[in-house]
Design a protein around this motif. Structure first.
Motif, PDB file in Angstrom:
ATOM      1  N   LEU A  87      -1.391   5.605   6.672  1.00  0.00           N
ATOM      2  CA  LEU A  87      -1.152   6.176   5.347  1.00  0.00           C
ATOM      3  C   LEU A  87       0.318   6.145   4.967  1.00  0.00           C
ATOM      4  CD1 LEU A  87      -3.491   9.312   5.495  1.00  0.00           C
ATOM      5  CD2 LEU A  87      -4.022   7.021   4.645  1.00  0.00           C
ATOM      6  N   GLY A  88       1.167   5.772   5.892  1.00  0.00           N
ATOM      7  CA  GLY A  88       2.601   5.806   5.623  1.00  0.00           C
ATOM      8  C   GLY A  88       3.130   7.227   5.681  1.00  0.00           C
ATOM      9  N   GLY A 188       0.162   3.407  -5.087  1.00  0.00           N
ATOM     10  CA  GLY A 188      -0.577   4.315  -4.219  1.00  0.00           C
ATOM     11  C   GLY A 188      -1.428   3.579  -3.204  1.00  0.00           C
ATOM     12  N   ARG A 189      -1.629   4.190  -2.057  1.00  0.00           N
ATOM     13  CA  ARG A 189      -2.351   3.568  -0.955  1.00  0.00           C
ATOM     14  C   ARG A 189      -3.752   4.157  -0.811  1.00  0.00           C
ATOM     15  NH1 ARG A 189       0.693   2.550   4.730  1.00  0.00           N
ATOM     16  NH2 ARG A 189       2.170   1.795   3.172  1.00  0.00           N
ATOM     17  N   TRP A 190      -4.724   3.293  -0.489  1.00  0.00           N
ATOM     18  CA  TRP A 190      -6.124   3.689  -0.251  1.00  0.00           C
ATOM     19  C   TRP A 190      -6.526   3.110   1.102  1.00  0.00           C
ATOM     20  CZ3 TRP A 190     -10.323   6.253   0.024  1.00  0.00           C
ATOM     21  CH2 TRP A 190     -11.617   5.740  -0.079  1.00  0.00           C
ATOM     22  N   VAL A 191      -6.894   3.991   2.025  1.00  0.00           N
ATOM     23  CA  VAL A 191      -7.287   3.594   3.375  1.00  0.00           C
ATOM     24  C   VAL A 191      -8.615   4.257   3.702  1.00  0.00           C
ATOM     25  CG1 VAL A 191      -6.597   3.461   5.791  1.00  0.00           C
ATOM     26  CG2 VAL A 191      -4.839   3.493   4.007  1.00  0.00           C
ATOM     27  N   LEU A 255      -5.520  -5.851  -0.882  1.00  0.00           N
ATOM     28  CA  LEU A 255      -5.826  -5.602   0.521  1.00  0.00           C
ATOM     29  C   LEU A 255      -4.628  -5.976   1.376  1.00  0.00           C
ATOM     30  CD1 LEU A 255      -7.969  -4.838   2.659  1.00  0.00           C
ATOM     31  CD2 LEU A 255      -8.653  -7.250   2.683  1.00  0.00           C
ATOM     32  N   ASP A 256      -4.135  -5.015   2.138  1.00  0.00           N
ATOM     33  CA  ASP A 256      -2.979  -5.243   3.007  1.00  0.00           C
ATOM     34  C   ASP A 256      -3.379  -5.549   4.441  1.00  0.00           C
ATOM     35  OD1 ASP A 256      -1.023  -4.610   0.964  1.00  0.00           O
ATOM     36  OD2 ASP A 256      -1.655  -2.523   1.191  1.00  0.00           O
ATOM     37  N   VAL A 289      -7.063  -1.190   4.617  1.00  0.00           N
ATOM     38  CA  VAL A 289      -5.793  -0.652   4.153  1.00  0.00           C
ATOM     39  C   VAL A 289      -5.401  -1.415   2.890  1.00  0.00           C
ATOM     40  CG1 VAL A 289      -3.392  -0.193   4.738  1.00  0.00           C
ATOM     41  CG2 VAL A 289      -5.131  -0.186   6.548  1.00  0.00           C
ATOM     42  N   CYS A 290      -5.281  -0.726   1.774  1.00  0.00           N
ATOM     43  CA  CYS A 290      -4.973  -1.402   0.520  1.00  0.00           C
ATOM     44  C   CYS A 290      -4.061  -0.533  -0.354  1.00  0.00           C
ATOM     45  CB  CYS A 290      -6.247  -1.753  -0.249  1.00  0.00           C
ATOM     46  SG  CYS A 290      -7.678  -0.792   0.133  1.00  0.00           S
ATOM     47  N   HIS A 291      -3.612  -1.104  -1.442  1.00  0.00           N
ATOM     48  CA  HIS A 291      -2.794  -0.330  -2.359  1.00  0.00           C
ATOM     49  C   HIS A 291      -3.026  -0.801  -3.798  1.00  0.00           C
ATOM     50  CE1 HIS A 291      -0.093  -3.864  -2.055  1.00  0.00           C
ATOM     51  NE2 HIS A 291       0.388  -3.470  -3.220  1.00  0.00           N
ATOM     52  N   LYS A 292      -2.640   0.061  -4.717  1.00  0.00           N
ATOM     53  CA  LYS A 292      -2.750  -0.255  -6.135  1.00  0.00           C
ATOM     54  C   LYS A 292      -1.432  -0.824  -6.619  1.00  0.00           C
ATOM     55  CE  LYS A 292      -3.684   1.945 -10.621  1.00  0.00           C
ATOM     56  NZ  LYS A 292      -4.109   3.216 -11.269  1.00  0.00           N
TER      57      LYS A 292
END
Length: 293
Positions: A87-88, A188-191, A255-256, A289-292
């Motif tokens: 999540l950082g 923002g991050r979405w995991v 997608l990271d 693990v992804c982000h906007k």
């Protein structure tokens, strides 16, 4: 919160001895058997709400020690956010936990300096979350709602997360991805963690019998349990790895990484389908693990 999937009879992280309880969730709901048929969003949500309301007490009695009162455990392999940092830096971040259950992850986040909001469909699970918040001295805001329609304004959160909550249990996971993208701010991050999609092919057996393919990876017909009238009492939905990626991309997310935790050397835990035997051969969990942008 780590949640059961495919209700222990098929493919998930749930107690194998649930029928040994004095009054199991199956008995409370009148579960009469297993079925395979299409299930719409409304029926799926109704079944999930009933299941987790009925099973909350037994689930936490069985697994409360494993998930902790204020800990963030991503998966049965034992990967913790304190070590993985997926999540950082959450210090000061407004974080939404989707499918929080009794909310140990949100309490861990609060202690790590975040400002979490814990959301779940089950009122019974949220009552336990409130009790544990008071008992641990780490209460967190609790919201009862489904993941497909998040009751928050656009750009409300810096981070969103889900450890085996909500995503496998909804008929329209693409809607969950769109909603999470909507409530995240730019950057923002979405995991989220789910059963590794390949596990759909196998039975819920941690031993040698669980190494044999039982059904097609490409069969997306949901698994459900039904009562005597054929109404769903438990539902889980399968999506392939490609499906998950396409849902994220369609929601406008980037997608990271896809983390596939390996079974740790020396870990002897057996929980549902997860075991050292199977864990040494193929993955049990996929963490997206992804982000906007």
């Amino acid at each position: 919160m780590l949640r059961a999937t495919r209700s222990a009879r098929q493919c998930g992280w749930a107690p194998l001895n649930c029928h040994d309880a004095p009054v199991s969730a199956e008995e409370r709901l009148g579960t009469a058997g297993v079925a395979r048929r299409p299930v719409g969003a409304a029926e799926s949500q109704r079944a999930s709400r009933m299941w987790w309301d009925a099973d909350a007490e037994d689930y936490l009695a069985e697994h409360g020690r494993d998930i902790g009162d204020a800990d963030f455990v991503w998966c049965p392999e034992g990967l913790r956010e304190a070590d993985a940092h997926l999540l950082g830096d959450v210090t000061g971040a407004r974080v939404l936990e989707v499918g929080c259950g009794s909310a140990p992850c949100s309490r861990w986040l609060a202690r790590a300096g975040a400002r979490p909001v814990a959301l779940d469909l089950s009122g019974a699970m949220l009552r336990h979350a409130a009790q544990l918040g008071a008992a641990t001295g780490t209460p967190v805001p609790l919201v009862q709602a489904g993941a497909e329609r998040l009751p928050f304004a656009d750009g409300s959160f810096d981070v969103a997360c889900s450890a085996f909550g909500a995503v496998p249990f909804v008929a329209e996971p693409e809607q969950v991805m769109r909603e999470v993208a909507r409530v995240l701010r730019s950057g923002g991050r979405w995991v989220f963690a789910v059963n590794h999609p390949m596990r759909w092919m196998f039975s819920d057996d941690p031993g040698p019998d669980g190494l044999t393919v039982q059904q097609s990876y490409f069969d997306r017909t949901p698994y459900l349990e039904v009562d005597g009238a054929g109404r769903a009492t438990y539902v889980e939905h399968h999506r392939t790895l490609g499906d998950r990626v396409r849902d994220l991309v369609a929601a406008g997310l980037l997608l990271d990484d896809i983390v596939e935790p390996e079974w740790p050397e020396g870990r002897e835990t057996v929980w549902g389908q997860w075991s050292p035997l199977r864990g040494a051969l193929f993955p049990g969990t996929a963490i997206f693990v992804c982000h906007k942008p």
